[in-house]
Each structure stands twice: as C-alpha cells, then as structure tokens.
Design an enzyme around this catalytic site. Structure first.
Site, PDB file in Angstrom:
ATOM      1  N   GLU A 191     -33.956  28.842  -0.472  1.00  0.00           N
ATOM      2  CA  GLU A 191     -33.928  30.158   0.176  1.00  0.00           C
ATOM      3  C   GLU A 191     -35.332  30.770   0.105  1.00  0.00           C
ATOM      4  OE1 GLU A 191     -30.816  33.854   0.213  1.00  0.00           O
ATOM      5  OE2 GLU A 191     -31.808  33.433  -1.688  1.00  0.00           O
TER       6      GLU A 191
ATOM      7  N   GLU B 122     -24.669  37.125  -7.712  1.00  0.00           N
ATOM      8  CA  GLU B 122     -26.044  36.930  -8.165  1.00  0.00           C
ATOM      9  C   GLU B 122     -26.749  38.239  -8.477  1.00  0.00           C
ATOM     10  OE1 GLU B 122     -28.984  35.660  -5.254  1.00  0.00           O
ATOM     11  OE2 GLU B 122     -27.647  36.252  -3.620  1.00  0.00           O
TER      12      GLU B 122
END
Length: 258
Positions: free
Chosen positions: A240, A143
């Site tokens: 998250e 990511e």
C-alpha cells in the site's frame, strides 16, 4: 516465502480500476487488495480476479463519504445503523469475491464526541461486526493509522488497538499491522511484530518518509521480511504505497524480496 498483494487503490493507477487486476498479475502479484469494491458489482470484480488468477485478499467495510474526507464511521455514535448496514454489504461482496477478511477503518473522532463515547461506540460496533462476520466465515481486522496523514483518527498505536480489542472480546477480531503507519507513530517495528504476532492477521507496507516503495526511505525492509519469515508469519503483505516514479519502474524491491 512472503505473499505480496498489490493494493490497487495505490498501484497501477495509470489504468482504469478494472484493468489493474491484469496489470498486477503481469507484474507477478498473486493477490490484490484495495480500499473498496462498492463502485462495481461483485460479479464484475470476480470476473477480473478469475481471469488473472488472483486471490482477493482484503477490502474495507464501507467508510462513509470518502471523497468528503471521512475515513470510517465506527466511532460515530449517530451512525450505528449505517455502520451495521455496511457490514451486511461487505459480507455480500466478500462471499462472491472469496476473500476471508475485511478491514474496519474506525474513523476520525467527531467534534463534540468524548473519548469515552467514541471508544464505547467503536467497541460496540466492532463486537457487532466481528460476530456477524464470524457467522459468514470472514475475519474482521482493524488498523491503527498515523495522525500525520489522518489527523484525529481514533486508533493510532498497537497497544491502544489491542486493548480495545480486548474489550470487544471476540476471537474473530485481529490486527492489521501497517509498517508505515507504525514506524511514524511508535517505531520499534520488529519487537512489536514479534510480541503480537499471534494477533496480527495482515501486514501492509510502505517506506517512510514519502510512503513510497521499500528501499526509498529509512525502513530496513530486507531485515523485516527476513524477520517475518523467521517468526513464521504466513499471512499476506499488502503493498500500500505511492510509487515514486511509476509502479512498474519501482518493482525491483519485489523481485529481491520473493
């Protein structure tokens, strides 16, 4: 319908880590993710997954000394052997826990290491990890992360990450698209997701500013959830975020999104 996974490193932190599995299930989550499982045995975690009917969705490869501020070592030329040992360790855990993907945090570029050297190291490490994980039936994802929260992080933008993946040249490497990070770095969320959907294996969310739950900031999450549905995204969405006023108190968005 979207599948939401509770990130246990950020949600339900008012209870001990192993108790968060039960809390997530009671809140209606079907899957969980978190930073790392390595402080516990795989058997311990598996017991809590099974007891609460949860799917293990994601965790990260070992990422160096987290407490000391390290955020991954894949771009560190002097730590290749440590990185490779971490891949083996992650495979051991993933095979017990039943999750089919792990994330690589590529890290903060070390002082004195050139862009070219860091990039070459990341490419070689991701190539190694992708092939080793493929043999074990596990997908590797990585990511981009915003440079405000983690200054110096090596991967920051979608196109940068995908160009690097092209150099890796593995069909076992895909993108983890974190909506929060990419809102900060580049915006244009919906067109970017649509353009690169085939290369996105996992999505994460938080609102901006503040990295709190959806509905607390500027991102139009009802639109994005509907957009992902229209596009046919069938992966998990990892939650998250830092609850603004407690995890349970801030879950109203989840009821309306499912």
């Amino acid at each position: 319908m979207s599948k939401f996974a509770a990130n246990l490193s950020m949600l339900f932190t008012e209870v001990d880590f192993l108790d968060r599995f039960k809390a997530a299930a009671e809140a209606g989550f079907k899957g969980v993710e978190y930073l790392f499982p390595y402080d516990y045995t795989a058997a311990e975690i598996k017991q809590h997954l099974d007891a609460n009917g949860l799917t293990q969705v994601l965790f990260n490869l070992p990422a160096g000394d987290w407490v000391a501020g390290e955020r991954g070592i894949a771009c560190h030329p002097d730590r290749v052997e440590e990185f490779r040992a971490g891949v083996d360790k992650a495979i051991e855990y993933a095979q017990v826990l039943g999750n089919t993907q792990v994330n690589c945090l590529v890290g903060i570029q070390p002082d004195g290491v050139s862009d070219d050297e860091a990039r070459k190291t990341v490419v070689e490490n991701l190539r190694f990890a992708a092939e080793k994980l493929k043999a074990a039936g596990i997908l590797l994802i990585a990511e981009p992360i915003n440079t405000r929260d983690i200054p110096g992080f090596f991967l920051n933008r979608t196109e940068q990450a995908l160009a690097l993946f092209d150099d890796v040249g593995s069909d076992n490497l895909k993108l983890q698209y974190d909506i929060y990070h990419m809102q900060i770095m580049e915006g244009d969320l919906a067109p970017t997701i649509e353009k690169h959907l085939a290369r996105i294996a996992h999505v994460q969310l938080a609102d901006n500013p503040g990295r709190h739950e959806p509905g607390t900031g500027e991102i139009n999450y009802p639109f994005l959830f509907a957009h992902l549905e229209r596009l046919g995204y069938d992966g998990w969405i990892g939650c998250e975020y830092k609850p603004q006023a407690g995890t349970s108190q801030g879950l109203g968005w989840l009821d309306s999104a499912r």
